[in-house]
Structure formats: C-alpha cells, structure tokens
Design a protein around this motif. Structure first.
Motif, PDB file in Angstrom:
ATOM      1  N   LEU A  52       0.692  -1.022   0.078  1.00 25.27           N
ATOM      2  CA  LEU A  52      -0.054   0.216   0.037  1.00 25.27           C
ATOM      3  C   LEU A  52       0.568   1.461   0.378  1.00 25.27           C
ATOM      4  CD1 LEU A  52      -2.437  -1.436   2.229  1.00 25.27           C
ATOM      5  CD2 LEU A  52      -2.886  -1.550   0.063  1.00 25.27           C
ATOM      6  N   GLY A  53       2.475   1.250  -0.289  1.00 24.87           N
ATOM      7  CA  GLY A  53       3.121   2.060   0.107  1.00 24.87           C
ATOM      8  C   GLY A  53       3.028   3.148   0.990  1.00 24.87           C
ATOM      9  N   VAL A  54       3.088   2.415   2.573  1.00 21.26           N
ATOM     10  CA  VAL A  54       2.572   3.653   3.294  1.00 21.26           C
ATOM     11  C   VAL A  54       4.157   2.510   5.006  1.00 21.26           C
ATOM     12  CG1 VAL A  54       0.128   3.894   2.957  1.00 21.26           C
ATOM     13  CG2 VAL A  54       1.100   2.069   4.950  1.00 21.26           C
ATOM     14  N   PRO A  55       4.411   3.658   5.844  1.00 17.35           N
ATOM     15  CA  PRO A  55       4.921   2.753   6.654  1.00 17.35           C
ATOM     16  C   PRO A  55       4.786   2.422   7.542  1.00 17.35           C
ATOM     17  CG  PRO A  55       5.557   5.744   6.639  1.00 17.35           C
ATOM     18  CD  PRO A  55       3.997   5.034   5.566  1.00 17.35           C
ATOM     19  N   HIS A  56       5.775   1.230   7.806  1.00 18.41           N
ATOM     20  CA  HIS A  56       5.159   0.196   8.797  1.00 18.41           C
ATOM     21  C   HIS A  56       6.161   0.464  10.278  1.00 18.41           C
ATOM     22  CE1 HIS A  56       5.010  -4.005  10.158  1.00 18.41           C
ATOM     23  NE2 HIS A  56       4.377  -3.868  10.376  1.00 18.41           N
ATOM     24  N   GLN A  57       5.502   0.619  11.326  1.00 17.06           N
ATOM     25  CA  GLN A  57       5.777   0.362  12.104  1.00 17.06           C
ATOM     26  C   GLN A  57       5.791  -0.202  13.856  1.00 17.06           C
ATOM     27  OE1 GLN A  57       4.097   4.425  13.189  1.00 17.06           O
ATOM     28  NE2 GLN A  57       6.650   5.324  14.461  1.00 17.06           N
ATOM     29  N   VAL A  58       6.758  -1.291  13.664  1.00 16.64           N
ATOM     30  CA  VAL A  58       6.522  -2.386  15.148  1.00 16.64           C
ATOM     31  C   VAL A  58       7.539  -1.476  16.379  1.00 16.64           C
ATOM     32  CG1 VAL A  58       7.138  -4.701  15.487  1.00 16.64           C
ATOM     33  CG2 VAL A  58       6.796  -3.405  13.158  1.00 16.64           C
ATOM     34  N   ILE A  59       6.191  -2.131  17.263  1.00 20.31           N
ATOM     35  CA  ILE A  59       6.468  -1.408  18.691  1.00 20.31           C
ATOM     36  C   ILE A  59       6.264  -2.450  19.542  1.00 20.31           C
ATOM     37  CG2 ILE A  59       5.711   0.030  20.341  1.00 20.31           C
ATOM     38  CD1 ILE A  59       6.004   1.911  18.399  1.00 20.31           C
ATOM     39  N   ASP A  60       7.959  -2.973  20.143  1.00 19.12           N
ATOM     40  CA  ASP A  60       8.296  -3.950  20.808  1.00 19.12           C
ATOM     41  C   ASP A  60       8.032  -3.972  22.355  1.00 19.12           C
ATOM     42  OD1 ASP A  60       9.426  -6.339  22.285  1.00 19.12           O
ATOM     43  OD2 ASP A  60      11.409  -6.146  21.293  1.00 19.12           O
ATOM     44  N   ILE A  61       6.218  -3.984  22.703  1.00 13.97           N
ATOM     45  CA  ILE A  61       5.895  -3.941  23.729  1.00 13.97           C
ATOM     46  C   ILE A  61       6.250  -5.857  24.735  1.00 13.97           C
ATOM     47  CG2 ILE A  61       4.966  -2.820  23.825  1.00 13.97           C
ATOM     48  CD1 ILE A  61       2.078  -4.433  23.537  1.00 13.97           C
ATOM     49  N   SER A  62       6.963  -6.463  24.408  1.00 19.81           N
ATOM     50  CA  SER A  62       7.742  -7.819  24.569  1.00 19.81           C
ATOM     51  C   SER A  62       7.582  -8.073  25.910  1.00 19.81           C
ATOM     52  CB  SER A  62       8.176  -9.047  23.727  1.00 19.81           C
ATOM     53  OG  SER A  62       9.530  -7.794  23.433  1.00 19.81           O
ATOM     54  N   ALA A  63       8.278  -7.173  26.511  1.00 17.34           N
ATOM     55  CA  ALA A  63       8.590  -7.002  28.011  1.00 17.34           C
ATOM     56  C   ALA A  63       6.903  -6.812  29.015  1.00 17.34           C
ATOM     57  CB  ALA A  63       8.805  -5.509  28.058  1.00 17.34           C
ATOM     58  N   ILE A  64       6.581  -6.391  28.271  1.00 25.15           N
ATOM     59  CA  ILE A  64       4.552  -5.933  28.616  1.00 25.15           C
ATOM     60  C   ILE A  64       4.229  -7.332  28.919  1.00 25.15           C
ATOM     61  CG2 ILE A  64       2.971  -5.168  28.755  1.00 25.15           C
ATOM     62  CD1 ILE A  64       4.005  -2.487  28.122  1.00 25.15           C
ATOM     63  N   GLY A  65       4.098  -8.199  27.444  1.00 26.79           N
ATOM     64  CA  GLY A  65       3.833  -9.074  27.566  1.00 26.79           C
ATOM     65  C   GLY A  65       3.921 -10.330  28.024  1.00 26.79           C
ATOM     66  N   ALA A  66       5.224 -10.098  28.456  1.00 27.55           N
ATOM     67  CA  ALA A  66       6.128 -11.849  29.096  1.00 27.55           C
ATOM     68  C   ALA A  66       5.611 -11.575  31.225  1.00 27.55           C
ATOM     69  CB  ALA A  66       7.229 -10.932  29.581  1.00 27.55           C
ATOM     70  N   HIS A  67       4.805 -10.818  31.239  1.00 24.75           N
ATOM     71  CA  HIS A  67       4.067 -10.626  32.197  1.00 24.75           C
ATOM     72  C   HIS A  67       2.430 -10.819  32.445  1.00 24.75           C
ATOM     73  CE1 HIS A  67       7.518  -9.110  34.879  1.00 24.75           C
ATOM     74  NE2 HIS A  67       7.656  -8.234  33.402  1.00 24.75           N
ATOM     75  N   LEU A  68       2.032 -10.331  31.041  1.00 23.14           N
ATOM     76  CA  LEU A  68       0.983 -10.887  30.709  1.00 23.14           C
ATOM     77  C   LEU A  68       0.248 -12.769  30.776  1.00 23.14           C
ATOM     78  CD1 LEU A  68       0.010  -8.376  28.283  1.00 23.14           C
ATOM     79  CD2 LEU A  68      -0.677  -8.284  30.720  1.00 23.14           C
ATOM     80  N   THR A  69       0.734 -13.263  31.213  1.00 24.19           N
ATOM     81  CA  THR A  69       0.373 -15.146  31.486  1.00 24.19           C
ATOM     82  C   THR A  69      -0.520 -15.453  31.424  1.00 24.19           C
ATOM     83  OG1 THR A  69       0.840 -14.974  34.074  1.00 24.19           O
ATOM     84  CG2 THR A  69       3.400 -14.754  32.598  1.00 24.19           C
ATOM     85  N   GLY A  70       0.196 -16.737  30.902  1.00 26.70           N
ATOM     86  CA  GLY A  70      -1.198 -17.818  31.014  1.00 26.70           C
ATOM     87  C   GLY A  70      -2.093 -17.755  29.051  1.00 26.70           C
ATOM     88  N   SER A  71      -1.928 -17.454  28.394  1.00 30.00           N
ATOM     89  CA  SER A  71      -2.513 -17.445  27.334  1.00 30.00           C
ATOM     90  C   SER A  71      -1.773 -17.815  26.562  1.00 30.00           C
ATOM     91  CB  SER A  71      -2.212 -15.741  26.536  1.00 30.00           C
ATOM     92  OG  SER A  71      -3.250 -16.032  25.698  1.00 30.00           O
ATOM     93  N   ALA A  72      -2.783 -18.735  25.489  1.00 25.97           N
ATOM     94  CA  ALA A  72      -1.893 -19.947  24.592  1.00 25.97           C
ATOM     95  C   ALA A  72      -0.906 -18.866  23.663  1.00 25.97           C
ATOM     96  CB  ALA A  72      -2.983 -20.301  23.952  1.00 25.97           C
ATOM     97  N   LEU A  73      -1.102 -17.738  23.621  1.00 23.19           N
ATOM     98  CA  LEU A  73      -0.877 -17.199  22.469  1.00 23.19           C
ATOM     99  C   LEU A  73       0.467 -16.670  22.776  1.00 23.19           C
ATOM    100  CD1 LEU A  73      -3.639 -15.049  20.804  1.00 23.19           C
ATOM    101  CD2 LEU A  73      -3.288 -16.763  20.520  1.00 23.19           C
ATOM    102  N   THR A  74       1.105 -15.988  23.779  1.00 20.64           N
ATOM    103  CA  THR A  74       2.391 -15.855  24.761  1.00 20.64           C
ATOM    104  C   THR A  74       3.076 -16.810  25.623  1.00 20.64           C
ATOM    105  OG1 THR A  74       1.288 -14.963  26.528  1.00 20.64           O
ATOM    106  CG2 THR A  74       1.394 -12.941  25.032  1.00 20.64           C
TER     107      THR A  74
END
Length: 236
Positions: A52-74
């Motif tokens: 689509l010709g636009v910028p793509h930003q990826v924000i790393d919040i993995s340090a936060i995600g590491a504390h959101l435990t118990g999910s099959a996604l993490t």
C-alpha cells in the motif's frame, strides 16, 4: 481523515488497511510485538504496508507481554482446536491487550498529527474478548478524549465492531484485498493448521460470504465438524 491502522497481518486488519486506503487517507500501519508465539504475522503486516506504499512501525512491547501470562498466544500452552466462540478459546485471551496497544497507538497518532486510529475488532470477537466489544470501544474513545483534551483530536475508527467476519470478507473482496497475503493461524506453522479457533472462523467466514478461500490449510475440512459441534452445544 489521516488514519493509522493497527495491523496484525491477519485477514481482518489487512482488509481494514485496504478499506482505509480506498476510503480515507492511510498514513501508516502499526504492529506490536507483544511476545506472541510467532512473528510470522508481522511479516504479513510488513508486506501489506509495502503493497500500500505506507510506513510500517513495529512497537516492541514484549517486556510487557512477558508479564501477561497464561495465554496460549504468549506462553507454552497448547492452542485449542475448535470453534472460535467455544469456552476453550478463552485460553487465547491476552489480558488488556487491546487497551494497551490502543493507548500506545493514540499517543503515536497524536504525535504524528493523525486524525484516527483504525482497529479491526469485529462482532465475532465479542464472545470471548471483552476488549473487542462496542462498550469498550466507546469507553476507550471517551477516555482518550480526556487524555488528549486540548492537545489532539483522535478518533477510534472501528468499522467492523458490529459485523461478522463473513461481512469483513465481503468488504475486503470489494477493496481487492489479497486474502492469500494474510495470516490468521495461531500456531504459526508452514501452513494454516485449519483446526485452531481462528482458522475455523476464517474458513467459515469465506464459506458464509460465498467468496473463494485461497488459504492453504493442513486440515481444510475440520471447520465443518467444529462448526456443527458448536451449533449443537448452542441448542442444548
């Protein structure tokens, strides 16, 4: 309306990106690395931005995600198979994920002078994800109106919040969304597994929309039994 789309690389958010590009002014895609089981979906988001010709930003919040435990996604928890709306799919809930991501997205939007943040939550998410429901969307907008009062005016654009995934397929097709260039499967293998909740929902959506499904599934017919089993439980 200058809009940033939160894009996971999945069918819903990529369809939304194409919708915004066609109907508004798409100024960028925003993705989050929250420590999900696989980063494959982020590659599909990057490909969408390039297309689509636009910028793509990826924000790393993995340090936060590491504390959101118990999910099959993490965590090292098996991703359940079956219909998306079954109780077992609550194992895929990441606590407060959308609230965290949207708060960051609104900060970026304000800094970048965007008019809106677009998110692809939809009606099919309401069963198990409280942060995908209309009440949450309305409350989050009200909160941000206070948070940015006097500084910025940013709208939360959620055009799919009351419609089904089949409706999203129909809308995506109308905007020439390349569905084969999207990734839904929670398991992150070489092919879509066809058995996890999001694969079943994806396969069912194409069927209900009457649109050819270009997805390569390991188990392309599992969705029929899963959908029938869920419908039988609903009748009880």
């Amino acid at each position: 309306m200058k809009t940033i789309v939160i894009c996971s690389g999945g069918l819903d958010s990529v369809s939304l990106a194409h919708k915004v590009a066609a109907e508004h002014e798409l100024i960028g895609l925003l993705s989050f690395d929250y420590g999900q089981r696989h980063r494959k979906e982020l590659d599909f988001a990057a490909a969408c931005a390039k297309r689509l010709g636009v910028p793509h930003q990826v924000i790393d919040i993995s340090a936060i995600g590491a504390h959101l435990t118990g999910s099959a996604l993490t965590d090292d928890v098996d991703v359940p198979d079956g219909h998306y709306a079954e109780e077992t799919m609550k194992a895929t809930v990441v606590p407060n994920r959308n609230a965290i991501m949207l708060a960051i997205a609104f900060g970026l939007a304000a800094a970048q002078k965007a008019d809106a943040v677009a998110v692809a939550v939809h009606g099919g998410d309401h069963f198990i994800y409280p942060d995908c429901r209309p009440g949450f969307i309305d409350a989050f907008q009200a909160m941000q109106n206070h948070a940015l009062d006097g500084y910025a005016d940013v709208t939360l654009y959620a055009p799919y919040v009351t419609i089904s995934k089949a409706d999203i397929v129909t809308d995506g097709a109308s905007h020439q969304t390349p569905f084969e260039a999207t990734w839904s499967c929670y398991k992150g293998g070489a092919r879509h597994c066809g058995r996890c909740g999001t694969c079943v929902e994806r396969r069912e959506a194409f069927h209900l929309a009457g649109v050819a499904d270009p997805t390569d599934y390991e188990d392309p017919d599992f969705w029929v039994a899963a959908t029938s089993a869920f419908a039988a439980e609903e009748v009880k």
